[in-house]
Design an enzyme around this catalytic site. Structure first.
Site, PDB file in Angstrom:
ATOM      1  NE  ARG A 147      -3.508   2.477   2.554  1.00  0.00           N
ATOM      2  CZ  ARG A 147      -4.158   2.917   3.624  1.00  0.00           C
ATOM      3  NH1 ARG A 147      -4.091   2.237   4.769  1.00  0.00           N
ATOM      4  NH2 ARG A 147      -4.895   4.017   3.568  1.00  0.00           N
ATOM      5  CG  HIS A 148      -0.755   4.947  -1.008  1.00  0.00           C
ATOM      6  ND1 HIS A 148      -0.849   5.865   0.035  1.00  0.00           N
ATOM      7  CD2 HIS A 148      -2.006   4.521  -1.234  1.00  0.00           C
ATOM      8  CE1 HIS A 148      -2.110   5.988   0.380  1.00  0.00           C
ATOM      9  NE2 HIS A 148      -2.826   5.181  -0.354  1.00  0.00           N
ATOM     10  N   GLY A 149       2.691   4.810   0.675  1.00  0.00           N
ATOM     11  CA  GLY A 149       3.013   5.473   1.939  1.00  0.00           C
ATOM     12  C   GLY A 149       1.954   6.532   2.270  1.00  0.00           C
ATOM     13  CD1 TRP A 178      -5.180  15.805   0.415  1.00  0.00           C
ATOM     14  CD2 TRP A 178      -7.097  14.925  -0.343  1.00  0.00           C
ATOM     15  NE1 TRP A 178      -5.765  16.732  -0.402  1.00  0.00           N
ATOM     16  CE2 TRP A 178      -6.949  16.219  -0.878  1.00  0.00           C
ATOM     17  CE3 TRP A 178      -8.213  14.174  -0.690  1.00  0.00           C
ATOM     18  CZ2 TRP A 178      -7.887  16.793  -1.740  1.00  0.00           C
ATOM     19  CZ3 TRP A 178      -9.171  14.746  -1.546  1.00  0.00           C
ATOM     20  CH2 TRP A 178      -8.997  16.037  -2.053  1.00  0.00           C
ATOM     21  CB  THR A 196      -7.729   9.979  -0.905  1.00  0.00           C
ATOM     22  OG1 THR A 196      -7.300  10.465   0.369  1.00  0.00           O
ATOM     23  CG2 THR A 196      -6.823  10.525  -2.000  1.00  0.00           C
ATOM     24  NE  ARG A 212      -3.861   7.462  -2.605  1.00  0.00           N
ATOM     25  CZ  ARG A 212      -4.902   7.818  -3.366  1.00  0.00           C
ATOM     26  NH1 ARG A 212      -4.763   8.819  -4.242  1.00  0.00           N
ATOM     27  NH2 ARG A 212      -6.066   7.203  -3.281  1.00  0.00           N
ATOM     28  CG  HIS A 250     -14.768   7.083  -7.478  1.00  0.00           C
ATOM     29  ND1 HIS A 250     -15.578   7.937  -6.768  1.00  0.00           N
ATOM     30  CD2 HIS A 250     -14.315   7.785  -8.538  1.00  0.00           C
ATOM     31  CE1 HIS A 250     -15.614   9.113  -7.374  1.00  0.00           C
ATOM     32  NE2 HIS A 250     -14.865   9.043  -8.451  1.00  0.00           N
ATOM     33  NE  ARG A 281     -12.211   4.888   6.817  1.00  0.00           N
ATOM     34  CZ  ARG A 281     -11.287   4.994   7.775  1.00  0.00           C
ATOM     35  NH1 ARG A 281     -11.605   5.400   8.996  1.00  0.00           N
ATOM     36  NH2 ARG A 281     -10.028   4.694   7.517  1.00  0.00           N
ATOM     37  CG  HIS A 333      -4.545   2.953  -4.063  1.00  0.00           C
ATOM     38  ND1 HIS A 333      -4.136   4.250  -3.852  1.00  0.00           N
ATOM     39  CD2 HIS A 333      -4.184   2.645  -5.340  1.00  0.00           C
ATOM     40  CE1 HIS A 333      -3.578   4.710  -4.963  1.00  0.00           C
ATOM     41  NE2 HIS A 333      -3.579   3.769  -5.869  1.00  0.00           N
TER      42      HIS A 333
HETATM   43  O1  LIG Z   1      -9.034   6.765  -0.196  1.00  0.00           O
HETATM   44  C1  LIG Z   1      -8.796   7.055   0.975  1.00  0.00           C
HETATM   45  O2  LIG Z   1      -9.397   7.898   1.665  1.00  0.00           O
HETATM   46  C2  LIG Z   1      -7.702   6.295   1.684  1.00  0.00           C
HETATM   47  O3  LIG Z   1      -6.686   6.007   0.838  1.00  0.00           O
HETATM   48  C3  LIG Z   1      -8.274   5.015   2.202  1.00  0.00           C
HETATM   49  O4  LIG Z   1      -9.262   5.420   2.978  1.00  0.00           O
HETATM   50  P1  LIG Z   1      -9.946   4.412   4.004  1.00  0.00           P
HETATM   51  O5  LIG Z   1      -8.864   3.886   4.892  1.00  0.00           O
HETATM   52  O6  LIG Z   1     -10.944   5.282   4.682  1.00  0.00           O
HETATM   53  O7  LIG Z   1     -10.568   3.343   3.146  1.00  0.00           O
END
Ligand SMILES: O=C(O)[C@H](O)COP(=O)(O)O
Length: 229
Positions: free
Chosen positions: A11-13, A17, A24, A63, A92, A117, A183
């Protein structure tokens, strides 16, 4: 671990944001200083462990791309081939993109935000007008990619798995050690398949930023990830 096919997911660092606690999704934000340091450390750990990638896959978001570049540079593997694809993009986040997560919880309730989430099939509200212009972004319009209005984890799984099966698996089976830099949610979707995690249990799965997770997958492309560091 005793599998045959070596896969690293990363997963990216931490991003700018993440630091501001903003949703994000497909918004293309940079890493922050901490995230860049995490990426370099990931490369150090891979080199120490002797898990040297032969091929890189990334999303179309900076990222993930920069995280991979910093890690590979540190591991002296910056030269390996790379394939980039929108299917590895973060989920998304629809109308939540750009909103503060804590404020969203105050407004909509902790439970509702946790469902948006981490649940398997509950979609956030659709994209606000502010982010509809993402559709004009060259990386999507040039490939005729229609940007989704919002996605739940199930939607992400339905775009990640076909790409995993059509492209990544054949590289693994050719004997390459593959690194996927992506991600939190696109990797949760893949991990759900690799580790056979149930719809009920997936809400409890978190993927840390910048920590390589190593898999030695069996012939059925299943296995248990090992966190490095
Ligand atoms: O897209 C985002 O906000 C984060 O990269 C991941 O968010 P989350 O941990 O709330 O899924």
């Amino acid at each position: 671990m005793g599998g045959k096919y070596k896969l690293i997911i990363l997963r990216h660092g931490r991003s700018e944001w993440n630091e501001k606690n903003l949703f994000t999704g497909w918004v293309d934000v940079p890493l922050n200083d901490e995230g860049r340091k995490e990426a370099v450390q990931a490369g150090k750990l891979l080199k120490q462990e002797g898990w040297l990638p032969d091929l890189l896959y990334t999303s179309l978001l900076r990222r993930a791309i920069v995280t991979a570049n910093l890690a590979l540079d540190e591991a002296d593997r910056l030269w390996i081939p790379v394939k980039r694809h929108w299917a590895l993009n973060e989920r998304h986040y629809g109308g939540l993109q750009g909103l503060n997560k804590a404020e969203a919880a105050e407004k909509n309730g902790e439970e509702q935000v946790h469902l948006w989430r981490r649940s398997y099939d509950v979609r956030p509200p659709p994209t606000s007008e502010d982010y509809r212009k993402l559709e004009d972004d060259g990386r999507y319009s040039s490939q005729g990619i229609s940007v989704p209005p919002t996605e739940c984890l199930k939607d992400v799984l339905e775009r990640v798995l076909p790409y995993w099966k059509s492209d990544i698996v054949s590289d693994l089976k050719s004997g390459k050690t593959v690194l996927i830099a992506a991600h939190g949610n696109s990797l949760r979707a893949l991990m759900k398949d690799l580790e056979g995690i149930s719809d009920k249990d997936i809400p409890g799965v978190e993927i840390p930023t910048g920590v390589p997770i190593l898999y030695e997958l069996d012939d059925d492309l299943k296995g248990k990830g090992r966190h490095l560091g």
